[in-house]
Every structure is written in structure tokens, then in C-alpha cells.
Design a protein around this motif. Structure first.
Motif, PDB file in Angstrom:
ATOM      1  N   GLY A  75       0.801  -1.217   0.000  1.00 40.77           N
ATOM      2  CA  GLY A  75       0.000   0.000   0.000  1.00 40.77           C
ATOM      3  C   GLY A  75       0.834   1.266   0.000  1.00 40.77           C
ATOM      4  N   GLY A  76       2.161   1.109   0.123  1.00 35.51           N
ATOM      5  CA  GLY A  76       3.044   2.264   0.072  1.00 35.51           C
ATOM      6  C   GLY A  76       3.405   2.794   1.437  1.00 35.51           C
ATOM      7  N   THR A  83       5.796   3.024  13.342  1.00 39.95           N
ATOM      8  CA  THR A  83       5.559   4.244  12.577  1.00 39.95           C
ATOM      9  C   THR A  83       5.786   4.033  11.086  1.00 39.95           C
ATOM     10  N   THR A  84       4.846   4.532  10.276  1.00 38.50           N
ATOM     11  CA  THR A  84       4.977   4.503   8.816  1.00 38.50           C
ATOM     12  C   THR A  84       5.545   5.827   8.330  1.00 38.50           C
ATOM     13  N   LEU A  85       6.637   5.746   7.585  1.00 33.70           N
ATOM     14  CA  LEU A  85       7.250   6.918   6.952  1.00 33.70           C
ATOM     15  C   LEU A  85       6.704   7.071   5.534  1.00 33.70           C
ATOM     16  N   TYR A 107       4.266  13.943  -1.944  1.00 34.41           N
ATOM     17  CA  TYR A 107       4.543  12.664  -1.289  1.00 34.41           C
ATOM     18  C   TYR A 107       4.422  11.537  -2.301  1.00 34.41           C
ATOM     19  N   PHE A 108       5.206  10.459  -2.091  1.00 33.19           N
ATOM     20  CA  PHE A 108       5.211   9.333  -3.013  1.00 33.19           C
ATOM     21  C   PHE A 108       5.105   8.020  -2.251  1.00 33.19           C
ATOM     22  N   SER A 233      -0.834   3.435   5.751  1.00 25.41           N
ATOM     23  CA  SER A 233      -0.086   3.274   4.502  1.00 25.41           C
ATOM     24  C   SER A 233      -0.379   4.449   3.579  1.00 25.41           C
ATOM     25  N   PHE A 234       0.412   4.581   2.522  1.00 25.70           N
ATOM     26  CA  PHE A 234       0.232   5.673   1.562  1.00 25.70           C
ATOM     27  C   PHE A 234      -1.144   5.597   0.902  1.00 25.70           C
ATOM     28  N   SER A 235      -1.550   4.412   0.465  1.00 26.97           N
ATOM     29  CA  SER A 235      -2.832   4.295  -0.228  1.00 26.97           C
ATOM     30  C   SER A 235      -3.996   4.637   0.693  1.00 26.97           C
TER      31      SER A 235
END
Length: 395
Positions: A75-76, A83-85, A107-108, A233-235
Motif C-alpha cells: 500500500g506504500g 511508525t509509517t514513513l 509525497y510518493f 499506509s500511503f494508499s
């Protein structure tokens, strides 16, 4: 859905070899220290590090991945402990459409996408190693590149007098510089909040986010948000900014805007409050009047106002722990030893539990601070507001 705390605007002061990234950032503000403090002390579930375009920062991420302390997740995003970076970059735009410089956040989802973006950006900036560099392309070109790489695009601290969208960048509308359809959210900045920004009709389409813009480890999480996601997550963050699938920004936590450096219109030289549209300070005669965020929003809202407000989450005026009178390092260490993280102190500890660890006066200040009920002396002209040491409610 699950609840997660996120601060999406944290700088890097130095690389692991000591090279400067954010010139004004603390030397202790390295990627590894940011990850440790965010996870172990602050208790954040998600962070956005907005200097990941710097090649040495990416090298440090890769080294942490080789060591096994950081790993890419489905999910990125990159996982470090709890912690999610989210890898990001802050960029300055000042093209022919801008009246002044504008800062944006991008952000990517993966390090590979960030590498592709960094390689592209290196062709359009003077020094790819440094933070917040001016990019020599127009805003819409930058937006298209970010979207080509599946990124998020967010104007930063949009009302601050310097280097922001409404502070200097445009006369009235964000459409003067950007494609409105390619904006994913709006970052409010320390001197404004939802009640102020919602007066702007053209911002009705966007979620508001609140972040620390940390230039030192201690400032991490002075502003943040509570997200409702399935996982950090990113998504999932992208869905929250679109408010789809039940994901959302559930609460914004930020300074009372009066604590911000640019809330009031004042003379930057002598800090005397100034009248609207004056050029000279009536006290010292200096041409140093800095228009405050409150006045700027009032000006913009006259031509950009609606009563058709979208429903927005609560914005909690929460004073950071390091602003609290009498709460020094030793007392803070006691609280952390007992409660684990600052998020636990702010959101989980009861007043009765706090009294067991620190003197009742300090416990009362903490309780009032997290409810936004300490009296404040308003800031402006580059000077932060101050918290007054009493127990009365502020109005």
C-alpha cells in the motif's frame, strides 16, 4: 476503521554524514533520529518526512532497509517500528504566474518513485541536496509530474505571510498558479485553523491537514491529525484525503492560531500591533509591517465567501507539552517513563493519573493545555505567542 496519529511535515536538518539539508534545521534532526523520536517518544503512527528527495537522505533510508530496521509495506510507505514513513519533499515555486514564492508538499508511495522524482527535480533546481529549493518550472508542470508518479500534491502553510499560496503567491485564487483538480489537500499552517480557513469558498473541495513543520526534534507533533484508516499506509492516506471508503481525517490537533508567529498584523522590528493597510509603524517608523494571517483571510473571504460549508472534523486547540509553564525536561521524562509516549499523555492519561506522576499544578496545566484552555498572548511579526501561567480559560 482504526485510529492513527499523523504529522506529515517534518524536516531533515543534517544527513548521516553531517551535510546540511534544511539549513535552519537542528543538527540533531537526522532521518534516524526523526524516526526514533516520532515512534518511541512522540507515539506517532505516520510521519511525512519532506526532505526525502535529497540523495543522502535516500541513501540513509536504503542503509536502514539493508539493516532491517526499515521495510517497504503493502500500500506504500516505509515501516519503522510502529511508525509509517511517507517519503515527501517540500518545494518552492516562483513562476511567472506567482506574485511571490509558494511552498508545496509532495509525497510518493515508494522510495523508487521518490528517486524518479528526485532525478527529474535535479534538472530544475540549483542544489538537489537541500530542502525547500526553488524549482524552475511552473506549478502546473510540477503537479503533472507528481501525478505521473502517483504522488500527492498539497500546498503548504497556505496563509503564512512568506512563501505561501495566499500569503504572497496569488492575489485571490489558487487557480492563478495551480490546477485545482490536481490538489489533494490544504495544509493550514500554525497561524490559522479550520474556523478561519473555511471562510474561503474555493477551499470547500479540500480536506484540511495540520502539521508541525518541525525544524527540531522537540517540535515534531506540535500539530498533527487523527486519521481513520484500515492501516497506516500511503494508499490509505490517499483515500483519507479523498474521504473515500470510510477513510478520513477525523480530528485536527493544532496550536491556537494566536500562538502562531504570524497571526496578528504587527511591526516586525518593534512588535507593535499595526492597523490594516499601513506601511509605516506608528511606534518606530519602520517599514516592517507584516500582514497577519487573520487579516489576510478576512481580505480573501470578502471575495471568496460562502455559507455552504462542507462538514469538517473538529479542530482541537491543543497547546504542545513543551509550551506548558513549569514542565521541564526532568518532569517530562517522568511522564514519558510512566505513560510511554506524548500521544498517550495527551490522549490517554486522565487528570487523576497525571497527578500521580507530577505535581497537581503541572497536571492541571497539562489538562487545560490539551483542551486549549490556557490563556494566550497573541503572536505576530515572526514572534510566537506565549502561554500564560494561570488556570483561566481563554476566549
Amino acid at each position: 476503521m482504526n485510529e492513527y496519529y499523523a504529522d506529515l511535515h517534518i524536516h531533515i536538518g543534517r544527513t548521516w554524514t553531517g551535510k546540511a539539508v534544511k539549513i535552519t534545521g537542528a543538527k540533531s534532526l537526522t532521518l534516524t533520529e526523526v524516526l526514533k523520536v516520532s515512534s518511541e517518544r512522540k507515539g506517532l503512527d505516520m510521519i511525512g518526512v519532506i526532505d526525502c528527495h535529497s540523495p543522502e537522505v535516500m541513501e540513509e533510508i536504503e542503509e536502514l532497509m539493508r539493516q532491517g530496521s526499515v521495510a517497504e509495506i503493502e500500500g506504500g510507505g516505509l515501516q519503522f517500528g510502529k511508525t509509517t514513513l511517507i517519503p515527501g519533499s517540500e518545494i518552492e515555486i516562483y513562476d511567472s504566474q506567482c506574485q511571490g514564492p509558494v511552498h508545496v508538499l509532495v509525497y510518493f508511495p515508494t522510495l523508487d518513485k521518490m528517486k524518479l522524482f528526485s532525478n527529474w527535480m535535479a534538472q530544475h533546481v540549483t542544489n538537489i541536496q537541500l530542502s525547500s529549493q526553488r524549482i524552475y518550472c511552473d506549478g502546473k508542470t510540477l503537479q503533472l509530474k507528481v501525478k505521473e508518479l502517483d504522488g500527492l500534491f498539497i500546498p503548504a502553510h497556505v496563509f503564512t505571510p512568506f512563501k505561501s499560496l495566499y500569503g504572497k503567491g496569488v492575489s485571490e485564487s489558487l487557480a492563478e498558479v495551480f490546477d485545482p483538480k490536481l490538489i489533494d489537500a490544504i495544509e493550514l499552517g500554525l497561524s490559522s485553523d479550520t474556523s478561519m480557513a473555511k471562510e474561503m469558498n474555493e477551499l470547500n473541495d479540500y480536506v484540511f491537514i495540520t502539521n508541525s513543520d518541525a525544524h527540531s526534534l522537540g517540535k515534531i507533533a506540535r500539530e498533527y491529525q487523527r486519521l481513520e484508516l484500515e492501516k497506516p499506509s500511503f494508499s490509505e492516506l490517499s483515500m483519507a484525503l479523498r474521504e473515500t471508503g470510510g477513510r478520513r481525517v477525523a480530528t485536527n490537533y493544532g496550536l491556537n492560531p494566536k500562538l502562531g508567529k504570524y497571526h496578528n498584523t504587527v511591526c516586525a522590528k518593534c512588535l507593535t500591533p499595526a492597523e490594516p493597510n499601513t506601511k509605516l509603524c506608528l511606534n518606530c517608523g519602520a517599514k516592517a509591517i507584516v500582514k497577519g494571517v487573520a487579516l489576510r483571510i478576512t481580505e480573501l473571504a470578502k471575495n471568496n465567501h460562502t455559507h455552504n460549508y462542507r462538514e469538517r472534523p473538529p479542530y482541537i486547540h491543543q497547546i504542545p507539552l513543551d509550551f506548558i509553564p513549569g514542565l521541564g525536561p526532568k518532569t517530562m521524562d517522568k511522564l514519558l517513563d510512566y505513560f510511554g509516549t506524548e500521544m498517550n499523555i495527551l490522549h490517554e492519561a486522565t487528570f487523576e493519573q497525571l497527578k500521580q506522576v507530577v505535581p497537581e499544578k503541572i497536571a492541571r496545566y497539562i489538562d487545560l493545555a490539551r483542551k486549549g484552555k490556557l490563556l494566550i498572548e497573541t503572536g505576530g511579526g515572526g514572534r510566537y505567542g506565549k502561554v500564560k501561567a494561570n488556570d483561566e480559560e481563554s476566549h
